[in-house]
Motif scaffolding. Structure first.
Motif, PDB file in Angstrom:
ATOM      1  N   SER A   5       0.872  -1.141  -0.048  1.00 41.47           N
ATOM      2  CA  SER A   5      -0.108   0.091  -0.128  1.00 41.47           C
ATOM      3  C   SER A   5       0.790   1.355   0.021  1.00 41.47           C
ATOM      4  N   GLY A   6       0.395   2.254  -0.567  1.00 44.59           N
ATOM      5  CA  GLY A   6       1.147   3.672  -0.445  1.00 44.59           C
ATOM      6  C   GLY A   6       1.113   4.266  -1.896  1.00 44.59           C
ATOM      7  N   VAL A   7       0.983   3.535  -3.058  1.00 42.73           N
ATOM      8  CA  VAL A   7       0.786   3.851  -4.310  1.00 42.73           C
ATOM      9  C   VAL A   7      -0.492   4.231  -4.545  1.00 42.73           C
ATOM     10  N   ASP A   8      -1.021   5.530  -4.734  1.00 46.19           N
ATOM     11  CA  ASP A   8      -2.199   6.045  -5.075  1.00 46.19           C
ATOM     12  C   ASP A   8      -2.419   6.587  -6.509  1.00 46.19           C
ATOM     13  N   ARG A   9      -3.012   5.877  -7.302  1.00 44.28           N
ATOM     14  CA  ARG A   9      -3.144   5.901  -8.896  1.00 44.28           C
ATOM     15  C   ARG A   9      -4.132   6.837  -9.126  1.00 44.28           C
ATOM     16  N   ASN A  10      -4.907   7.184  -8.095  1.00 47.36           N
ATOM     17  CA  ASN A  10      -5.818   8.422  -8.370  1.00 47.36           C
ATOM     18  C   ASN A  10      -5.068   9.863  -8.017  1.00 47.36           C
ATOM     19  N   SER A  11      -3.985   9.852  -7.381  1.00 47.61           N
ATOM     20  CA  SER A  11      -3.243  11.059  -6.892  1.00 47.61           C
ATOM     21  C   SER A  11      -2.501  11.532  -8.145  1.00 47.61           C
ATOM     22  N   PRO A  12      -2.364  13.117  -8.210  1.00 47.48           N
ATOM     23  CA  PRO A  12      -1.887  13.754  -9.082  1.00 47.48           C
ATOM     24  C   PRO A  12      -0.264  13.747  -9.090  1.00 47.48           C
ATOM     25  N   VAL A  13       0.299  12.947  -7.975  1.00 43.88           N
ATOM     26  CA  VAL A  13       1.555  13.070  -7.859  1.00 43.88           C
ATOM     27  C   VAL A  13       2.150  11.819  -8.810  1.00 43.88           C
ATOM     28  N   PRO A  14       3.107  11.954  -9.716  1.00 39.46           N
ATOM     29  CA  PRO A  14       3.556  10.971 -10.497  1.00 39.46           C
ATOM     30  C   PRO A  14       3.846   9.616  -9.660  1.00 39.46           C
ATOM     31  N   LEU A  15       3.697   8.412 -10.251  1.00 37.45           N
ATOM     32  CA  LEU A  15       3.852   7.164  -9.671  1.00 37.45           C
ATOM     33  C   LEU A  15       5.420   7.028  -9.270  1.00 37.45           C
ATOM     34  N   TYR A  16       6.295   7.578 -10.204  1.00 36.37           N
ATOM     35  CA  TYR A  16       7.707   7.370  -9.900  1.00 36.37           C
ATOM     36  C   TYR A  16       8.169   8.221  -8.747  1.00 36.37           C
ATOM     37  N   HIS A  17       7.529   9.408  -8.378  1.00 42.65           N
ATOM     38  CA  HIS A  17       7.771  10.076  -7.242  1.00 42.65           C
ATOM     39  C   HIS A  17       7.061   9.476  -6.035  1.00 42.65           C
ATOM     40  N   GLN A  18       6.081   8.782  -6.158  1.00 43.60           N
ATOM     41  CA  GLN A  18       5.552   7.941  -4.993  1.00 43.60           C
ATOM     42  C   GLN A  18       6.663   6.936  -4.696  1.00 43.60           C
ATOM     43  N   VAL A  19       6.777   6.260  -5.553  1.00 43.98           N
ATOM     44  CA  VAL A  19       7.602   5.100  -5.104  1.00 43.98           C
ATOM     45  C   VAL A  19       9.119   5.775  -4.565  1.00 43.98           C
ATOM     46  N   GLU A  20       9.324   6.781  -4.956  1.00 42.54           N
ATOM     47  CA  GLU A  20      10.678   7.374  -4.582  1.00 42.54           C
ATOM     48  C   GLU A  20      10.497   7.683  -2.989  1.00 42.54           C
ATOM     49  N   ARG A  21       9.563   8.272  -2.945  1.00 38.84           N
ATOM     50  CA  ARG A  21       9.014   8.520  -1.470  1.00 38.84           C
ATOM     51  C   ARG A  21       8.801   7.506  -0.468  1.00 38.84           C
ATOM     52  N   LEU A  22       8.409   6.489  -0.993  1.00 40.73           N
ATOM     53  CA  LEU A  22       8.341   5.223  -0.193  1.00 40.73           C
ATOM     54  C   LEU A  22       9.589   4.574   0.403  1.00 40.73           C
ATOM     55  N   LEU A  23      10.486   4.720  -0.627  1.00 44.47           N
ATOM     56  CA  LEU A  23      11.679   4.006  -0.419  1.00 44.47           C
ATOM     57  C   LEU A  23      12.842   5.068   0.448  1.00 44.47           C
ATOM     58  N   GLU A  24      12.076   6.422   0.385  1.00 37.39           N
ATOM     59  CA  GLU A  24      13.067   7.457   1.243  1.00 37.39           C
ATOM     60  C   GLU A  24      12.527   7.179   2.399  1.00 37.39           C
ATOM     61  N   LEU A  25      11.341   6.891   2.747  1.00 39.03           N
ATOM     62  CA  LEU A  25      10.746   6.539   4.018  1.00 39.03           C
ATOM     63  C   LEU A  25      11.247   5.100   4.699  1.00 39.03           C
ATOM     64  N   ASP A  26      11.437   3.972   3.747  1.00 38.10           N
ATOM     65  CA  ASP A  26      11.999   3.083   4.314  1.00 38.10           C
ATOM     66  C   ASP A  26      13.464   3.307   4.938  1.00 38.10           C
ATOM     67  N   ILE A  27      14.337   4.260   4.263  1.00 33.80           N
ATOM     68  CA  ILE A  27      15.646   4.499   4.416  1.00 33.80           C
ATOM     69  C   ILE A  27      15.734   5.476   5.705  1.00 33.80           C
ATOM     70  N   ALA A  28      14.707   6.338   5.903  1.00 29.12           N
ATOM     71  CA  ALA A  28      14.813   7.223   6.902  1.00 29.12           C
ATOM     72  C   ALA A  28      14.276   6.502   8.150  1.00 29.12           C
ATOM     73  N   ALA A  29      13.461   5.479   7.965  1.00 31.59           N
ATOM     74  CA  ALA A  29      12.984   5.023   9.047  1.00 31.59           C
ATOM     75  C   ALA A  29      13.796   3.878   9.705  1.00 31.59           C
ATOM     76  N   GLY A  30      15.106   3.500   9.014  1.00 36.04           N
ATOM     77  CA  GLY A  30      15.768   2.463   9.128  1.00 36.04           C
ATOM     78  C   GLY A  30      15.600   0.977   8.823  1.00 36.04           C
ATOM     79  N   ARG A  31      14.339   0.834   8.150  1.00 28.42           N
ATOM     80  CA  ARG A  31      13.997  -0.290   7.480  1.00 28.42           C
ATOM     81  C   ARG A  31      15.081  -0.925   6.320  1.00 28.42           C
ATOM     82  N   LEU A  32      15.634   0.275   6.036  1.00 32.10           N
ATOM     83  CA  LEU A  32      16.703   0.029   4.942  1.00 32.10           C
ATOM     84  C   LEU A  32      17.828   0.625   5.333  1.00 32.10           C
ATOM     85  N   SER A  33      18.858   0.118   5.594  1.00 31.59           N
ATOM     86  CA  SER A  33      20.221   0.668   6.443  1.00 31.59           C
ATOM     87  C   SER A  33      21.450   0.973   5.235  1.00 31.59           C
TER      88      SER A  33
END
Length: 258
Positions: A5-33
């Motif tokens: 969950s987290g990718v919203d196809r109805n959002s005006p935000v481009p899909l690539y930016h949404q995926v980028e943001r989800l991966l950023e959050l994984d890095i920021a939260a320490g889920r990816l070190s």
């Protein structure tokens, strides 16, 4: 692993930016070190239910930001951690944003928590006469041990007991306290963002040089009845925090500034 969950196809935000943001959050939260290898592009595409080209665009942006690096024949690896980002359009407070969303440790040093006459700017936001009684909460706030921002909140006096009680709770949240003690939640508000040079006093408080640029936020929050109850001014160190504002289609007409 199925689509996340987290990718919203109805959002005006481009899909690539949404995926980028989800991966950023994984890095920021320490889920990816730092040093971890990301899943392959086809796997990430399946996880987020997007095409491989979308994943590649997202990874290209993360490479440009210095968060990941591609190694020929080996894959894509985490090489850095994103600075914290405060989602300023959220109805949550700063504490809830950082702790609830990213799992950060937020500690406050309370400088003042007391009743005093409201300054003119705060009285204007709260819709009362200048120098009316109010309660001030002045704090320095650290995120994961790093001094990050200086907060100055003014609230209507009915919250005085609860606000003054936060002086003894360095990890306390103003909005959590308001919700628990007064059954009050933020349902709307107004934000102004600016860049300002650090005055001598701000430089001392935030441990920076005089004149360095700071991010400045001035805001008022509204309760369920649309009444203002809290206004604040916040100065942030941009080397330790960014401000993020999500943009979408609004169903209502533009409102006048309070």
């Amino acid at each position: 692993m199925g689509p996340r969950s987290g990718v919203d196809r109805n959002s005006p935000v481009p899909l690539y930016h949404q995926v980028e943001r989800l991966l950023e959050l994984d890095i920021a939260a320490g889920r990816l070190s730092v040093g971890d290898r990301l899943a392959a592009e086809p796997t990430l595409g399946e996880r987020y239910a997007v095409s491989r080209s979308v994943v590649r665009q997202a990874l290209d942006r993360l490479v440009e930001a210095g968060l990941v690096s591609r190694r020929r024949g080996q894959g894509t690896f985490v090489v850095g951690r994103q600075r914290h980002a405060w989602w300023l359009d959220s109805q949550e407070g700063f504490f809830e944003n950082e702790v609830g969303r990213l799992g950060r440790t937020v500690v406050s040093t309370v400088i003042r928590a007391e009743l005093e006459p409201l300054p003119r700017w705060a009285a204007g936001f709260l819709g009362v006469a200048p120098h009316s009684a109010g309660v001030v909460l002045e704090r320095l706030r650290s995120v994961d041990g790093l001094l990050t921002l200086y907060d100055l909140n003014y609230l209507t006096p009915r919250f005085a007991d609860g606000v003054i009680g936060l002086a003894s709770d360095p990890e306390g949240s103003l909005y959590e306290m308001l919700k628990r003690r007064y059954d009050l939640s933020v349902v709307g508000g107004h934000r102004i963002i600016d860049a300002v040079p650090a005055t001598r006093e701000l430089a001392r408080l935030l441990e920076v040089d005089d004149g360095v640029p700071l991010l400045f936020v001035e805001a008022v929050d509204l309760d369920s009845a649309g009444a203002p109850f809290d206004c604040y001014r916040t100065w942030l160190r941009p080397d330790r925090m960014k401000i993020e504002v999500r943009v979408g289609r609004s169903p209502t007409a533009r409102r006048e500034r309070p």
